[in-house]
Structures are given as C-alpha cells and as structure tokens.
Design an enzyme around this catalytic site. Structure first.
Site, PDB file in Angstrom:
ATOM      1  N   CYS A  94      -0.845   3.817  -6.476  1.00  0.00           N
ATOM      2  CA  CYS A  94      -1.716   3.198  -5.473  1.00  0.00           C
ATOM      3  C   CYS A  94      -2.010   1.792  -5.970  1.00  0.00           C
ATOM      4  CB  CYS A  94      -3.013   3.996  -5.342  1.00  0.00           C
ATOM      5  SG  CYS A  94      -4.343   3.128  -4.484  1.00  0.00           S
TER       6      CYS A  94
ATOM      7  N   CYS B  36       0.867  -1.181   0.000  1.00  0.00           N
ATOM      8  CA  CYS B  36       0.000   0.000   0.000  1.00  0.00           C
ATOM      9  C   CYS B  36       0.903   1.230   0.000  1.00  0.00           C
ATOM     10  CB  CYS B  36      -0.867  -0.038   1.261  1.00  0.00           C
ATOM     11  SG  CYS B  36      -1.888   1.430   1.518  1.00  0.00           S
TER      12      CYS B  36
HETATM   13  N1  DGL Z   1      -3.903   0.686  -1.852  1.00  0.00           N
HETATM   14  C1  DGL Z   1      -3.487   1.861  -1.174  1.00  0.00           C
HETATM   15  C2  DGL Z   1      -2.286   2.505  -1.873  1.00  0.00           C
HETATM   16  O1  DGL Z   1      -1.519   1.828  -2.523  1.00  0.00           O
HETATM   17  C3  DGL Z   1      -4.446   2.931  -0.794  1.00  0.00           C
HETATM   18  C4  DGL Z   1      -5.881   2.741  -0.843  1.00  0.00           C
HETATM   19  C5  DGL Z   1      -6.671   3.556   0.162  1.00  0.00           C
HETATM   20  O2  DGL Z   1      -6.823   4.776  -0.014  1.00  0.00           O
HETATM   21  O3  DGL Z   1      -7.115   2.927   1.103  1.00  0.00           O
HETATM   22  O4  DGL Z   1      -2.070   3.682  -1.757  1.00  0.00           O
END
Ligand code: DGL
Length: 268
Positions: free
Chosen positions: A193, A83
């Site tokens: 993301c 993430c």
């Molecule tokens: N999957 C997460 C990232 O790579 C973020 C998603 C969210 O905002 O929860 O930034």
C-alpha cells in the site's frame, strides 16, 4: 487544462496524472519525477473518501472511475494509479474504458522479495481490499515455490498517515501491534500500500535490521516511462516540469500535510 484530441501532437506536453485515495501516492510521485524530470505531474488524492481499503470493490471502482474520468477530461495524457487498492479494484476496468490513454497501476513487489533469498518468508502489508482481491492472490500463487507469503491487513495505518502521523509513539505502537505477531522468522516485508512507504522508517525500526523492505514505486515509475515512450507521449519540453497537488479534502490543513509528506519523500 483543456481537452485535446488524442492525435494532437501537443499532447506530449500535457501532464501525467497521478491518483491515490489520499497521500499514499506522494510516495510514488518522487520516483516518477526523478525518472522523468521534464514531465508535468498533476497529483490528485481523494482524501474525502479515504480509506479505500476498507470499502467494497464496487465502491472503489466507482470512486476510481470518477477520479480518473475527471483527470482525463481535464487533459491528462496518462494516468498513474499510485494506489494498490484502486489498481486491484479498477485498473482493468479503466483500461478497457480508456484504451487510448496509458493507465499504469501499482505492482506489489512480491517478485523481488521472493528472489532475494532462499525461499524467504515474506510479510505482505496491504489493505483488506487488496488482500481480498484476485490480483495479489494470482501474483503470490505464481511465486508460491519461491517464497512463503504472509498477508498482513493493516487496519488504521492509512488513517494515521492521512493525519500526517508518520513518526512518534502513536504510529510506532500501531505498527508494532500490526507487525509483531508475524515477525518471528520473517525475512522481508513488502509494502503493498503506497501509504505505508511514508512510515517505512517506523516499519524498519519495528522489524529490525535483518528484515529487508520492498516497495513498488520504482517499478511503477519505470513502467510509466516505458508506456509513455511506447505511445510517443514523452514530453519534448527541455524545461523542468511542474507538480500540482490537488485533493478532495475539506480539511484546511490537508495541503500542508501533502506538502510535508511530499518533501519528506523527495529527500529520500
Ligand atoms: N494507498 C492505497 C494503496 O496503495 C490505499 C489506501 C486506502 O486504503 O485508502 O493501497
């Protein structure tokens, strides 16, 4: 999983934890499995608290701390923060808190994008928190002479992916609304993301065939293998590893969404 001391030789067969705010990390997991097929992986998506990208840095640090602390207490030998948002907010803090556990974060693919052309114009799609944070700014400042970066906050896209909407008219019009104003003159797009990798085909359709798309999944998998080898923690098992999918969601449909998105990514 049972907690073992860090010097236990059997730690090599403990699982690698992969953590995200929700289903985004499922776009990184297949790269990890392809690179290290004999490892066991435990995936945790904190779906009950997603999206992280619309929260404050302090909130995300606390949520990531809770999740990573539990994964380590449950026996993970290493943690991949799949993430970008949680990496920006919490990776440094967590590495200090758990110096004996390899903690690997996401690195947005700005460098390969910058090096793929003659001072290209690069759109960086990311959550509002990632765009505000120092990590992305520092990386883009370092590459300022090589490329022009345009930061594109993508409100609503994580929520759509969390609902399992990765194709169809709704997501196509949302991606068009987000990207269209920035597309003229764009050479490439960085998926900053992990959720956005699930809608890569839609992004490619909106951007057109001349725009290159980069993500950080392969780099993170490579770095995870390197860190495990360095810590002598690569598994010594000869068997194919397993995958356990966990989440904090209370939605009875969520396991099905996770399995569908993982299967979609495994095929790529
Ligand atoms: N999957 C997460 C990232 O790579 C973020 C998603 C969210 O905002 O929860 O930034």
């Amino acid at each position: 999983m049972k907690k073992k001391p860090t010097n236990d030789p059997n730690r090599r067969r403990d699982p690698v934890a992969v953590f995200d705010s929700g289903v985004g990390g499922l776009s990184v997991l297949p790269e990890l499995v392809r690179r290290m097929p004999r490892e066991d992986f435990v995936f945790f998506g904190d779906a009950a608290r997603a999206p992280y990208g619309e929260r404050t840095t302090e909130e995300v640090r606390c949520l990531a701390d809770d999740a990573v602390t539990r994964l380590i207490a449950d026996g993970a030998k290493a943690v991949v923060i799949a993430c970008n948002t949680a990496t920006s907010a919490a990776a440094g803090y967590l590495r200090k808190k758990y110096p004996d556990v390899p903690i690997i974060g996401m690195e947005p693919a700005l460098k390969p994008a910058a090096e793929a052309g003659e001072r290209p114009r690069v759109l960086v799609m990311a959550t509002p928190l990632t765009i505000r944070e120092e990590k992305l700014r520092a990386l883009s400042d370092k590459l300022r002479d090589k490329a022009e970066f345009v930061f594109v906050p993508c409100h609503g896209l994580v929520e759509a992916v969390e609902r399992g909407e990765v194709d169809g008219d709704g997501v196509l019009s949302l991606v068009t609304e987000i990207l269209a104003p920035h597309l003229p003159g764009a050479d490439s797009i960085v998926l900053g993301c992990t959720h956005y990798a699930h809608v890569r085909d839609v992004i490619a359709e909106v951007a057109g065939p001349d725009v290159l798309i980069f993500d950080g999944a392969a780099g993170t998998a490579r770095e995870t293998e390197r860190r495990l080898r360095e810590a002598d923690l690569l598994t010594d098992s000869e068997d194919k590893g397993g995958i356990t999918l966990l989440s904090s969601s209370r939605d009875p449909d969520y396991s099905r969404i996770m399995e569908k998105l993982l299967a979609g990514q495994m095929e790529k």
